[in-house]
Design an enzyme around this catalytic site. Structure first.
Site, PDB file in Angstrom:
ATOM      1  N   ASP A 173       4.640  -2.143  -4.172  1.00 28.65           N
ATOM      2  CA  ASP A 173       3.674  -1.070  -4.311  1.00 28.65           C
ATOM      3  C   ASP A 173       2.470  -1.394  -3.431  1.00 28.65           C
ATOM      4  O   ASP A 173       2.514  -2.328  -2.628  1.00 28.65           O
ATOM      5  CB  ASP A 173       3.258  -0.911  -5.782  1.00 28.65           C
ATOM      6  CG  ASP A 173       2.640  -2.177  -6.341  1.00 28.65           C
ATOM      7  OD1 ASP A 173       2.196  -3.042  -5.559  1.00 28.65           O
ATOM      8  OD2 ASP A 173       2.586  -2.317  -7.568  1.00 28.65           O
ATOM      9  N   LYS A 187      10.692   1.664  -3.909  1.00 26.55           N
ATOM     10  CA  LYS A 187       9.703   1.198  -4.880  1.00 26.55           C
ATOM     11  C   LYS A 187      10.044   1.692  -6.281  1.00 26.55           C
ATOM     12  O   LYS A 187      10.127   0.909  -7.230  1.00 26.55           O
ATOM     13  CB  LYS A 187       8.300   1.665  -4.466  1.00 26.55           C
ATOM     14  CG  LYS A 187       7.191   1.140  -5.361  1.00 26.55           C
ATOM     15  CD  LYS A 187       6.821   2.128  -6.425  1.00 26.55           C
ATOM     16  CE  LYS A 187       5.730   1.564  -7.320  1.00 26.55           C
ATOM     17  NZ  LYS A 187       5.333   2.559  -8.328  1.00 26.55           N
TER      18      LYS A 187
END
Length: 212
Positions: free
Chosen positions: A143, A125
């Site tokens: 996310d 991420k």
DNA sequence: ATCCCGAGGG
DNA sequence: CCCTCTGGAT
């Protein structure tokens, strides 16, 4: 298949609609270079971007290079980033990651997913945030919002973030990956809330299997 | 009580 | 796969 469309066609319509709805969708973390975005994103775990920006405003005046962070006093850095939560872990990650930047990359932030995720405290991420926002590389940023909306929109049946990333990559052209991630993020924050999604004012409800 | 632009360890 | 790390907001 839902609404008589392949998942790919449905993803395209969702993306197009969100693009119109959020023409200014972008990364909301404050930064002026790759290092600052890397650090801000590490601090952003389980924390609002707003809180991160409050902390980094003064932090980035004090620490201007990877070496600055690498040589930081852990206890002091902990205090400086405390409002973002997980401050001991995050201080450790920032210092270790920057130490690796100095030792392995001459203090610069590398531009490959492999080198980025090899940094301590940097997962896919965080790496994708940097790649997509400062290095202009196609990146699906999974996310909490992308994970939640991908499930509700049934763009993936997976629950693992890495697998969701792959599924979304297969549904959208690379040139849309980063912007799509931000659009989903905006929609997640403004309409498709984690707790009570506002189905009645959702612009993509017609393509959403989760609507009432 | 649940969520917020997660990652690493077990 | 699970758990922990953190605290403030809602």
């Amino acid at each position: 298949m839902f609404a008589g469309l392949t998942d790919k066609a449905r993803a395209a319509r969702i993306n197009r609609t969100l693009a119109t709805l959020y023409p200014d969708a972008r990364c909301l973390l404050d930064y002026s270079n790759a290092l600052e975005l890397l650090v801000a994103t590490i601090l952003a775990a389980q924390c609002t971007d707003k809180k991160v920006n409050e902390v980094t405003a003064s932090l980035f005046r004090r620490y201007r290079s990877a070496a600055d962070f690498a040589n930081a006093d852990p206890a002091q850095l902990e205090q400086e980033i405390k409002p973002t939560g997980f401050f001991r872990q995050k201080a450790k990650s920032v210092i270790a990651a920057c130490r690796a930047l100095v030792e392995r990359h001459g203090g610069r932030v590398p531009e490959s997913i492999e080198e980025l995720t090899a940094l301590p405290g940097v997962g896919r991420k965080t790496a994708n945030v940097v790649l997509g926002n400062v290095f202009g590389q196609p990146a699906i940023i999974v996310d909490t919002h992308v994970l939640r909306l991908a499930a509700r929109l049934r763009l993936s049946k997976e629950t693992d973030a890495d697998k969701v990333e792959k599924d979304l990559q297969a549904l959208l052209p690379p040139g849309e990956w980063t912007a799509f991630s931000h659009r989903i993020g905006f929609h997640g924050r403004q309409v498709c809330f984690a707790r009570n999604p506002a189905h009645d004012r959702c612009a993509i409800a017609q393509w959403c299997p989760s609507r009432p």
